[in-house]
Scaffold this active site. Structure first.
Site, PDB file in Angstrom:
ATOM      1  N   MET A  34       0.798  -1.365  -0.055  1.00 12.24           N
ATOM      2  CA  MET A  34      -0.188   0.225  -0.134  1.00 12.24           C
ATOM      3  C   MET A  34       1.016   1.345  -0.012  1.00 12.24           C
ATOM      4  SD  MET A  34      -3.387  -1.084   1.924  1.00 12.24           S
ATOM      5  CE  MET A  34      -2.769  -0.683   3.724  1.00 12.24           C
ATOM      6  N   GLY A  35       2.195   1.196  -0.311  1.00 10.49           N
ATOM      7  CA  GLY A  35       2.890   2.301  -0.564  1.00 10.49           C
ATOM      8  C   GLY A  35       3.618   2.544   0.784  1.00 10.49           C
ATOM      9  N   ALA A  36       3.982   3.907   1.193  1.00  8.20           N
ATOM     10  CA  ALA A  36       4.839   4.086   2.318  1.00  8.20           C
ATOM     11  C   ALA A  36       5.849   3.393   2.619  1.00  8.20           C
ATOM     12  CB  ALA A  36       3.614   4.397   3.627  1.00  8.20           C
ATOM     13  N   LEU A  37       6.568   3.008   1.740  1.00 10.03           N
ATOM     14  CA  LEU A  37       7.715   1.905   1.636  1.00 10.03           C
ATOM     15  C   LEU A  37       8.703   2.272   2.772  1.00 10.03           C
ATOM     16  CD1 LEU A  37       7.892   1.116  -2.061  1.00 10.03           C
ATOM     17  CD2 LEU A  37       6.372   0.252  -0.661  1.00 10.03           C
ATOM     18  N   HIS A  41       9.781  -3.278   3.115  1.00  8.78           N
ATOM     19  CA  HIS A  41       9.164  -3.515   1.734  1.00  8.78           C
ATOM     20  C   HIS A  41      10.362  -3.765   1.025  1.00  8.78           C
ATOM     21  CE1 HIS A  41       5.983  -0.763   3.252  1.00  8.78           C
ATOM     22  NE2 HIS A  41       5.455  -1.944   2.884  1.00  8.78           N
ATOM     23  N   GLU A 153       6.202 -11.525   6.926  1.00  8.05           N
ATOM     24  CA  GLU A 153       5.628 -12.329   7.848  1.00  8.05           C
ATOM     25  C   GLU A 153       4.789 -11.522   9.172  1.00  8.05           C
ATOM     26  OE1 GLU A 153       8.697 -14.953   9.476  1.00  8.05           O
ATOM     27  OE2 GLU A 153       8.151 -16.306   7.868  1.00  8.05           O
ATOM     28  N   VAL A 181      11.237  -7.419   9.286  1.00  5.91           N
ATOM     29  CA  VAL A 181      12.493  -6.479   9.578  1.00  5.91           C
ATOM     30  C   VAL A 181      12.282  -5.826  10.684  1.00  5.91           C
ATOM     31  CG1 VAL A 181      13.978  -4.696   8.479  1.00  5.91           C
ATOM     32  CG2 VAL A 181      13.103  -6.610   6.946  1.00  5.91           C
ATOM     33  N   SER A 191       4.514   0.659   8.101  1.00  7.76           N
ATOM     34  CA  SER A 191       4.050   2.155   7.758  1.00  7.76           C
ATOM     35  C   SER A 191       3.582   2.962   8.763  1.00  7.76           C
ATOM     36  CB  SER A 191       3.439   1.908   6.582  1.00  7.76           C
ATOM     37  OG  SER A 191       3.905   1.300   5.655  1.00  7.76           O
ATOM     38  N   ARG A 192       2.684   2.351   9.772  1.00  4.53           N
ATOM     39  CA  ARG A 192       2.010   2.970  10.648  1.00  4.53           C
ATOM     40  C   ARG A 192       2.864   3.323  12.048  1.00  4.53           C
ATOM     41  NH1 ARG A 192      -2.405  -0.625   9.267  1.00  4.53           N
ATOM     42  NH2 ARG A 192      -4.148   0.458   8.417  1.00  4.53           N
TER      43      ARG A 192
END
Ligand code: PAF
Length: 283
Positions: A34-37, A41, A153, A181, A191-192
């Protein structure tokens, strides 16, 4: 030298691009995002590159997996930075449909996953979530028809739901889980994490510490209830509200009475201020 990935936004353009990528029978790996890599990612992309000749990353913030009360509107969107990161990783194509492409007027079909999707973990707190994920990932799989699809995961129940769906629907894709990671202090990359205040960010790694502590006790043969209660207490004392902190069978996600009934996995979701974090650890 890295080249800019091809950016594709419509289904006919995707089909044309796929015909080109598949020339000479090249294998394709898809990394749905969903992006915000972040670095997590990037690790998925690197795993994808090790598996297939061509790598496609989808960037689509999927409205159907958010409840009206959740953060769809404010979900971090960092398009330019995402494209630069993917260019640096030599990704071949970015699939970036908008909502009208994925869910055109009159869209009326949904996938309703069961099994690991109704295990009483995330689904208990986000009942809409896995239906939205399964539907969008089902679409991504049929649009791209990848040989491999890589999922983190960190979203362990999601990984199980998607793998189950791919098997149940006889999709040819091989679903691969990639290790979580972590930041140096153990916090799983997400991302959050940008929602955490500096004070909350200091506290957040307690989730990982609590899982490690409970896993150690379980491996040493401690009673499941006692080992899990100890971890839950650590998290609560740090200021979190715990949604769940449980040990489950790592494949079915069913409750287990002993780690001998495993493979076992600890899964946690907890809220710190306005941020909800999830994580998991193999026992
Ligand atoms: O994990 C995510 O980023 C999303 O749930 C996914 C798999 C891209 C589906 O929207």
């Amino acid at each position: 030298m890295s080249r800019s990935p091809m950016i594709v936004r419509t289904v006919p353009a995707l089909r044309r691009a796929l015909d080109g990528l598949r020339a000479r029978k090249a294998t394709i790996a898809l990394v749905p995002t969903m992006g915000a890599l972040h670095d997590g990612h990037v690790s998925l992309v690197r795993l994808a590159k090790g598996r297939a000749r061509k790598v496609i990353v989808s960037i689509f913030v999927n409205p159907t997996q958010f409840a009206p009360t959740e953060d769809f509107g404010s979900y971090p969107r960092t398009w330019k930075a995402d494209v630069s990161r993917l260019a640096a990783e030599d990704v071949d194509l970015i699939w970036n449909p908008d909502v009208k492409v994925m869910y055109p007027e009159g869209f009326a079909t949904r996938i309703v996953p069961e099994g690991p999707a109704v295990a009483g973990l995330e689904d208990r707190f986000r009942p809409h979530f896995f239906g939205g994920v399964a539907t969008v990932v089902g679409k991504l799989f049929t649009q791209v028809r990848p040989d491999f699809a890589i999922f983190g995961e960190k979203d362990f129940q999601q990984l199980r739901v998607v793998a189950q769906m791919a098997g149940d629907l006889d999709l040819r894709v091989k679903v691969i889980g990639s290790r979580t990671v972590r930041e140096r202090d153990g916090l799983a990359m997400s991302s959050r994490n940008v929602y955490l205040t500096p004070g909350e960010r200091q506290v957040a790694p307690v989730l990982y510490r609590a899982m490690k502590e409970s896993a150690k006790r379980l491996r040493a043969g401690d009673d499941v209830e006692a080992a899990m209660a100890g971890g839950r207490e650590l998290i609560t004392n740090a200021g979190f509200i715990v949604d769940y902190f449980e040990v489950r069978h790592a494949v079915t996600l069913a409750p287990i009475a002993s780690v001998k009934d495993g493979p076992a996995r600890i899964l946690v979701a907890a809220r710190l201020g306005k941020t909800r974090l999830i994580d998991n650890l193999g026992v």
